[in-house]
Design a protein around this motif. Sequence first.
Motif, PDB file in Angstrom:
ATOM      1  N   ASP A  11      21.296  41.775  22.060  1.00  0.00           N
ATOM      2  CA  ASP A  11      21.225  43.225  21.925  1.00  0.00           C
ATOM      3  C   ASP A  11      20.717  43.575  20.528  1.00  0.00           C
ATOM      4  N   ARG A  12      19.424  43.912  20.444  1.00  0.00           N
ATOM      5  CA  ARG A  12      18.833  44.170  19.128  1.00  0.00           C
ATOM      6  C   ARG A  12      19.362  45.465  18.514  1.00  0.00           C
ATOM      7  N   SER A  13      19.894  46.362  19.346  1.00  0.00           N
ATOM      8  CA  SER A  13      20.365  47.629  18.785  1.00  0.00           C
ATOM      9  C   SER A  13      21.643  47.432  17.962  1.00  0.00           C
ATOM     10  N   ALA A  14      22.274  46.244  18.113  1.00  0.00           N
ATOM     11  CA  ALA A  14      23.502  45.988  17.349  1.00  0.00           C
ATOM     12  C   ALA A  14      23.197  45.498  15.923  1.00  0.00           C
ATOM     13  N   LEU A  15      21.927  45.176  15.649  1.00  0.00           N
ATOM     14  CA  LEU A  15      21.599  44.554  14.355  1.00  0.00           C
ATOM     15  C   LEU A  15      21.702  45.541  13.191  1.00  0.00           C
ATOM     16  N   LYS A  16      22.290  45.056  12.097  1.00  0.00           N
ATOM     17  CA  LYS A  16      22.324  45.841  10.851  1.00  0.00           C
ATOM     18  C   LYS A  16      21.669  44.980   9.770  1.00  0.00           C
ATOM     19  N   PRO A  17      21.084  45.608   8.765  1.00  0.00           N
ATOM     20  CA  PRO A  17      20.482  44.777   7.711  1.00  0.00           C
ATOM     21  C   PRO A  17      21.561  44.125   6.842  1.00  0.00           C
ATOM     22  N   ARG A  18      22.040  42.981   7.268  1.00  0.00           N
ATOM     23  CA  ARG A  18      23.095  42.284   6.499  1.00  0.00           C
ATOM     24  C   ARG A  18      22.502  41.202   5.603  1.00  0.00           C
ATOM     25  N   ILE A  19      21.226  40.874   5.867  1.00  0.00           N
ATOM     26  CA  ILE A  19      20.494  39.946   5.001  1.00  0.00           C
ATOM     27  C   ILE A  19      19.258  40.678   4.513  1.00  0.00           C
ATOM     28  N   LEU A  20      19.042  40.646   3.207  1.00  0.00           N
ATOM     29  CA  LEU A  20      17.826  41.236   2.661  1.00  0.00           C
ATOM     30  C   LEU A  20      16.961  40.056   2.230  1.00  0.00           C
ATOM     31  N   HIS A  21      15.814  39.894   2.885  1.00  0.00           N
ATOM     32  CA  HIS A  21      14.980  38.726   2.555  1.00  0.00           C
ATOM     33  C   HIS A  21      13.781  39.151   1.720  1.00  0.00           C
ATOM     34  N   ILE A  22      13.725  38.652   0.497  1.00  0.00           N
ATOM     35  CA  ILE A  22      12.600  38.983  -0.396  1.00  0.00           C
ATOM     36  C   ILE A  22      11.554  37.870  -0.315  1.00  0.00           C
TER      37      ILE A  22
END
Length: 482
Positions: A11-22
Amino acid sequence: MKVTKITPAYDRSALKPRILHIGFGAFARAHQMVYLDELLSQEGGDWGVMAVRLNSGAQALSALDAANGLYTVIEADDDTLTAREIGVIAGTCHPERDGRDRLLDAFGAPDLAIVSLTITEKGYCLSGHTLDLDHKGIKADLDTPTAPKTAIGVIVEGLARRRAAGQGGLTVMSCDNLPENGALAKAAVLAFAQARDAALARWIENTCRFPATMVDRIVPALDADSAALIEEVTGHEDANGILCEPFCQWVIEDNFAGPRPAWEKVGVQIVPDVRPFEDMKLRMLNGAHTFIANLGAVTGHATVASSVADPVFRAAARQLMGAEQAATLAPLSGVDLDAYADALIARFGNARLQHRTTQIATDTSAKLPQRLLAPAKAHLADGSAWPLTALGIAGWMLYLRGKDEAGNDLPLCDPLADALRDIVAAQDGAEYVSALLSLRAVFDADLAHNAEFAAAIQKAYAELTTKGVRAAINARLHSPVL
Ligand code: NAI
Ligand code: CS2
């Protein structure tokens, strides 16, 4: 050929930005994102990624937004082809497109747990084992620390905003090919923070963690053929699509500031000490890559696969790995270094990957120390032979002269490019080698004062220029093939 297609089964709608990838370049798209995608397919969850690029690539991020965050990774060798649509992206950010504050404020989000990095070796702005405070970008960021442009400046200002927002520390995870990449990322971040504000530096030191990682998957820059293959398989153009080998490995130090995805469920090794894995990979794989890249390009080999199809290079790469690189490594329980070397030669031979020798020859001044110089030091210390390592180092010097053996131009792309061009223009032969050996950013004080080291590199360079590359390599093989 059988083509397997995989699409996100969560379920992609459950995703939150918990990893910020630079540094959302080729490698991140085909490595960290793939592991997370597999994990989410197994057990769902909310671990999404905010994909960030700091300099180039704003258009590619906009294309990712337009594709609803989806892109395709093709894993291919001669026999198999798997097209995996990746669904882990929960947002994108480019400071020049979105404004710098959007990125910096994202560090304060309560759900954010991890900042991961693939910003290339030079992105850490190091001098030896610490931050280069004379680096142009670092100096500029220290002048205007709330509007930083370097990755290190961005991380420190982001963490300052997180602290001001009353949130806890983050895990900052380097996934670049540097030895002790966690310790180096930490040293760079702390040095920058210290130069700004001692209390901020203390907060970072007390609340943040910088795990070391060993990362492995060969992911060449996308070329036209690979882009066409992706379009053929998916039925559409994909600005973020990428082609890579099937092999994938990730070893992470168990050292997190807070929560993390359960990566161990999809084959990631979470270990107390990554160093033996890093040394093995950086020396045997990357050391051989750098040998092949510089000497192969001078010989006229465009790719790694075409280099190892040449019996001279194949034998040399295998001998370098086994007799010279493996010999410098501490034993690693459960790992057979001979089998590892054989597998590497097979991976290098993957003709689906058009991995250009000139791509790997990029930034060699920042790669040489961990790939070829550290092993050379180990051999000098115990009196063992390092004939191919010496040729690899001298091979870089030959590459820098900018022409292959047929007289074609070779590109120079390196953080030290200006200094290197000056040295090339000023002299050749033994004086040229001596001038390069005096570059402290590459050859540290130990090597600079080691007459045996200098003599070995002088001899190797002289052989390459008098005999020609293939003959010089062949003469140093245990079983010559010419
Ligand atoms: P890439 O060129 O596709 O992406 C590099 C990313 O780093 C881009 O987002 C670029 O904007 C950013 N970047 C470049 N210079 C920077 C700087 N000075 N400061 C901040 N960001 C900077 O390259 P790719 O293939 O993604 O590789 C990146 C790094 O990943 C490599 O240098 C290496 O350390 C690591 N890696 C790559 C592998 C590969 O096979 N491509 C495999 C294992 C590790
Ligand atoms: C290569 C690596 O470009 C280079 O310097 O040696 O990116 C190599 O492809 C990866 O480390 C493989 O994991």
